[in-house]
Scaffold this motif. Structure first.
Motif, PDB file in Angstrom:
ATOM      1  N   THR A  89     -29.169  28.273  67.212  1.00  0.00           N
ATOM      2  CA  THR A  89     -30.357  28.902  66.662  1.00  0.00           C
ATOM      3  C   THR A  89     -30.917  29.900  67.670  1.00  0.00           C
ATOM      4  N   ASN A 142     -25.014  36.881  62.197  1.00  0.00           N
ATOM      5  CA  ASN A 142     -25.149  36.059  61.000  1.00  0.00           C
ATOM      6  C   ASN A 142     -23.783  35.632  60.470  1.00  0.00           C
ATOM      7  N   ARG A 163     -27.673  30.906  63.548  1.00  0.00           N
ATOM      8  CA  ARG A 163     -28.907  30.810  62.772  1.00  0.00           C
ATOM      9  C   ARG A 163     -29.952  31.737  63.392  1.00  0.00           C
ATOM     10  N   GLN A 169     -36.350  25.451  59.227  1.00  0.00           N
ATOM     11  CA  GLN A 169     -35.061  24.759  59.359  1.00  0.00           C
ATOM     12  C   GLN A 169     -34.360  24.648  58.017  1.00  0.00           C
ATOM     13  N   LEU A 209     -32.738  27.948  57.407  1.00  0.00           N
ATOM     14  CA  LEU A 209     -31.597  28.167  58.303  1.00  0.00           C
ATOM     15  C   LEU A 209     -30.417  27.305  57.892  1.00  0.00           C
ATOM     16  N   THR A 210     -30.689  26.060  57.514  1.00  0.00           N
ATOM     17  CA  THR A 210     -29.619  25.156  57.081  1.00  0.00           C
ATOM     18  C   THR A 210     -28.937  25.675  55.821  1.00  0.00           C
ATOM     19  N   LEU A 255     -38.763  24.980  67.349  1.00  0.00           N
ATOM     20  CA  LEU A 255     -37.397  24.710  66.871  1.00  0.00           C
ATOM     21  C   LEU A 255     -36.484  24.233  67.987  1.00  0.00           C
ATOM     22  N   ALA A 292     -35.085  26.239  70.077  1.00  0.00           N
ATOM     23  CA  ALA A 292     -33.997  27.197  69.862  1.00  0.00           C
ATOM     24  C   ALA A 292     -33.083  27.262  71.080  1.00  0.00           C
TER      25      ALA A 292
END
Length: 431
Positions: free
Chosen positions: A34, A60, A65, A169, A172-173, A207, A209
């Motif tokens: 991420t 991407n 993510r 999330q 993103l998932t 997150l 990240a």
């Protein structure tokens, strides 16, 4: 179009192939990671912004993510000036009155639509072909008023209160890219003007990240890597945000210069990159070698063995003697090594197998590594350090060694001396 001058050359293919091979470890490492990437309004307005969009599309496609946060300060200022609305700041924060909030809403809305449009581009024979990026935005940032500072009411300027990490999330998932504007919404339905940096820092922290990346002002005044302890020695608008993120658990923060075309890809898919890396701990570490380092050490030693600088050592011998080695590791790659072989009965040790990757020579690592091994020898109580060399005599002389004789070596080492190599013996007193 059939002209041979317009056809890719063998050198071109070789360069491309080499780049992909070198980038492969980073492609594997970043898959599923991420990244929160913030870029300021100047970056959005830059001529090469389309290239950045293309590079984001590549990330991407590599299953990275992405959360993108964009700024809009110059665009808002330009619109305010055009409409005759005064632009005021206090301690670097915009004083957002009703009129400037309306302008900010319009400008940010237009920028968000423009960025989404660029991310949707997908004509054949372009870098965006078949990219099919799904971009989502929304009320994912809850804000509160910044309030009154030094008696100055900042109006509709706000601070991040909460990040909807679960909502982000979920997107993103699902494979979606999340795009966040520099606005936040309060529980009472108010809209607040926020800084892109503060949003990006809060999102990356919430997150946890893998990376937080700021694209904006030039970082020429900064070194390639710095720890959060060293940031106080430098001046850059994104350093405070980087330190905040690192202290909150984001392992790596990158600062990239918007004027460097392709900086994002170079930073992420090469060992040294082109930006500045801020981390809680040193990016490069020196440590005791272990069995997993044998392959990396062999890669360092083999060119020197082939040129006759070092005696050839087999993998099996290195595995048996790995406990003698110290390595410098940079981003998971061994870039330097050296070994100490003790002769306790002589209160001495031999320095051997000192090697620096060709990409990292002439940067002080040899001296640094020597200092570390000397400290190891002193800690073990060894008063004398020997080294045998055929081609680097001057370097050792410059670092305090003195010419010595074969007969000065420990008897055990004398018995192993290779007269065909005719190595010069040097000695340095440590105690």
């Amino acid at each position: 179009m059939n002209s041979s001058s317009q056809q890719p050359t063998d050198a071109h293919f070789a360069t491309t192939t080499s780049w992909f091979r070198a980038a492969a470890p980073y492609i594997h490492a970043h898959s599923g990671a991420t990244f929160v990437i913030a870029f300021d309004g100047e970056t959005v307005a830059a001529d090469n912004f389309d290239h950045l969009i293309h590079d984001l599309a590549i990330l991407n496609s590599l299953d990275i993510r992405l959360v993108l946060v964009f700024g809009a300060r110059p665009q808002i200022e330009a619109k305010c000036e055009k409409l005759g609305v005064a632009v005021k700041y206090h301690q670097g924060l915009r004083i957002t009155d009703d009129a400037s909030l309306q302008i900010a809403r319009a400008v940010v809305g237009d920028l968000r639509i423009a960025i989404e449009s660029k991310l949707s581009f997908g004509l054949p024979h372009t870098p965006m072909a078949d990219s099919r990026i799904r971009c989502v935005s929304g009320n994912l940032v809850t804000a509160r008023p910044a309030g009154i500072i030094d008696g100055i009411d900042l109006g509709h300027t706000g601070e991040v209160r909460r990040i909807d990490a679960e909502g982000i999330q979920q997107q993103l998932t699902s494979g979606n890219l999340v795009l966040l504007p520099p606005l936040g919404y309060s529980l009472t339905g108010e809209i607040f003007n926020l800084s892109a940096e503060s949003i990006a820092t809060a999102v990356a922290t919430r997150l946890q990240a893998d990376k937080l990346i700021f694209i904006g002002q030039s970082n020429e005044s900064l070194p390639r890597e710095i720890t959060i302890q060293q940031t106080k020695d430098y001046d850059h608008p994104s350093l405070n945000a980087a330190v905040t993120a690192c202290k909150a658990g984001v392992s790596r923060v990158h600062l990239l210069d918007r004027s460097v075309d392709g900086a994002l890809l170079q930073e992420l898919f090469s060992r040294d990159g082109v930006g500045t890396l801020i981390s809680a701990t040193s990016f490069e570490t020196t440590r005791q070698a272990n069995i997993e380092d044998v392959g990396g050490i062999l890669e360092l030693l083999q060119p020197l063995e082939q040129s006759g600088v070092l005696v050839k050592r087999s993998r099996e011998l290195l595995e048996r003697e790995i406990d003698h080695f110290t390595v410098m590791e940079r981003d998971g790659t061994v870039v330097a090594c050296a070994a100490l072989y003790p002769y306790p009965e002589n209160n001495a040790a031999e320095l051997a197998c000192m090697a620096i990757s060709s990409d990292y020579r002439h940067q002080g690592r040899g001296k640094q590594l020597l200092n570390i091994l000397e400290k190891q020898a002193i800690a073990a109580g060894w008063g004398t350090l020997y080294v045998l060399t055929t081609q680097t005599a001057h370097w050792f002389l410059e670092h305090g060694f003195q010419a010595s004789a074969i007969s000065d070596l420990p008897m055990q080492k004398q018995a192993l001396y290779n007269y065909q190599r005719n190595s010069i013996v040097f000695r340095k007193q440590l105690l």
